[in-house]
Write a protein that holds these residues in place. Structure first.
Motif, PDB file in Angstrom:
ATOM      1  N   ASP A 178     -70.798  25.298  78.272  1.00 58.16           N
ATOM      2  CA  ASP A 178     -70.418  24.386  79.351  1.00 58.16           C
ATOM      3  C   ASP A 178     -69.008  24.628  79.883  1.00 58.16           C
ATOM      4  OD1 ASP A 178     -68.944  23.408  77.235  1.00 58.16           O
ATOM      5  OD2 ASP A 178     -70.015  21.492  77.100  1.00 58.16           O
ATOM      6  N   ASP A 189     -75.786  24.829  81.932  1.00 60.34           N
ATOM      7  CA  ASP A 189     -77.069  24.135  81.812  1.00 60.34           C
ATOM      8  C   ASP A 189     -77.905  24.698  80.666  1.00 60.34           C
ATOM      9  OD1 ASP A 189     -76.348  22.657  84.034  1.00 60.34           O
ATOM     10  OD2 ASP A 189     -77.367  23.991  85.445  1.00 60.34           O
ATOM     11  N   GLU A 190     -77.846  26.000  80.474  1.00 62.42           N
ATOM     12  CA  GLU A 190     -78.696  26.675  79.494  1.00 62.42           C
ATOM     13  C   GLU A 190     -78.238  26.425  78.059  1.00 62.42           C
ATOM     14  OE1 GLU A 190     -81.961  29.205  78.546  1.00 62.42           O
ATOM     15  OE2 GLU A 190     -81.320  28.455  80.498  1.00 62.42           O
TER      16      GLU A 190
END
Length: 199
Positions: free
Chosen positions: A46, A16-17
């Protein structure tokens, strides 16, 4: 240990980051048992499906999982920040405490520390120690000069061990090539057309 270092416990999700951005990743498999040697892998964020911790220069990473393997490493000041497995505790030496991070990293791989943790291990298939048990580790804290002497001596021993390991691998590879050559010489003669055939 809690007197000299903090446990940086913020958990994040690299997928997500960072998304497709390349990140510096250290997993448990990237750390060599008992030596302080490790490898940083460059991988898209990812591709990391598990939760992770962020680390910075000067941090110490210590594995709670299978503490018998004594996986504790120091991120040198010349390295860059990155992310690591959530099974690794990120320890950050308190700036006001007169202690060398490298000294702490060496101690975390020692019998002194493992002897304190062995009775705190829980689980059978994936034995681990709790963060609170790690915080309670006790070890001597001599003056910086003595810490430096300890670190220098242990570094020399580690470098010597790595040289011997490299020589052993090279000898093993030479032996393997000699065996292959012997097979080629002996079995090769059996299948050449001009060799006498067994009756």
């Amino acid at each position: 240990l809690s007197d000299v270092a903090t446990v940086e416990g913020a958990v994040m999700a690299p997928a997500d980051e960072y998304g497709e951005e390349i990140v510096r990743w250290i997993g448990l498999a990237d750390i060599e048992a008992g030596t302080g040697q490790f490898e940083v892998r460059l991988t898209p964020g990812d591709r990391i499906r598990s939760s992770a911790h962020m680390f910075k220069r000067g941090d110490i990473l210590f594995s709670r999982l299978r503490p018998k393997l004594r996986k504790a490493i120091l991120i040198n000041q010349s390295d860059e920040e990155g992310v690591c497995s959530s099974e690794l505790l990120v320890l950050r030496v308190k700036p006001e405490v007169p202690v060398l991070p490298e000294y702490v990293a060496h101690l975390l791989r020692s019998d002194l520390v493992f002897g304190q943790l062995i009775y705190q291990i829980t689980g059978v298939g994936r034995p681990r120690v709790s963060t609170s048990s790690v915080r309670k580790i006790r070890f001597p804290l001599p003056p910086i000069g003595e810490q430096t002497l300890v670190v220098d001596e242990l570094n020399r021993a580690g470098q010597d061990a790595q040289r011997q390991k490299t020589m052993a691998f090279q000898q093993l590879e030479r032996s393997r090539l000699e065996i292959e050559a012997a097979y080629d010489r002996t079995l090769g003669r059996m299948f050449r057309s001009d060799s006498p055939r067994p009756v």
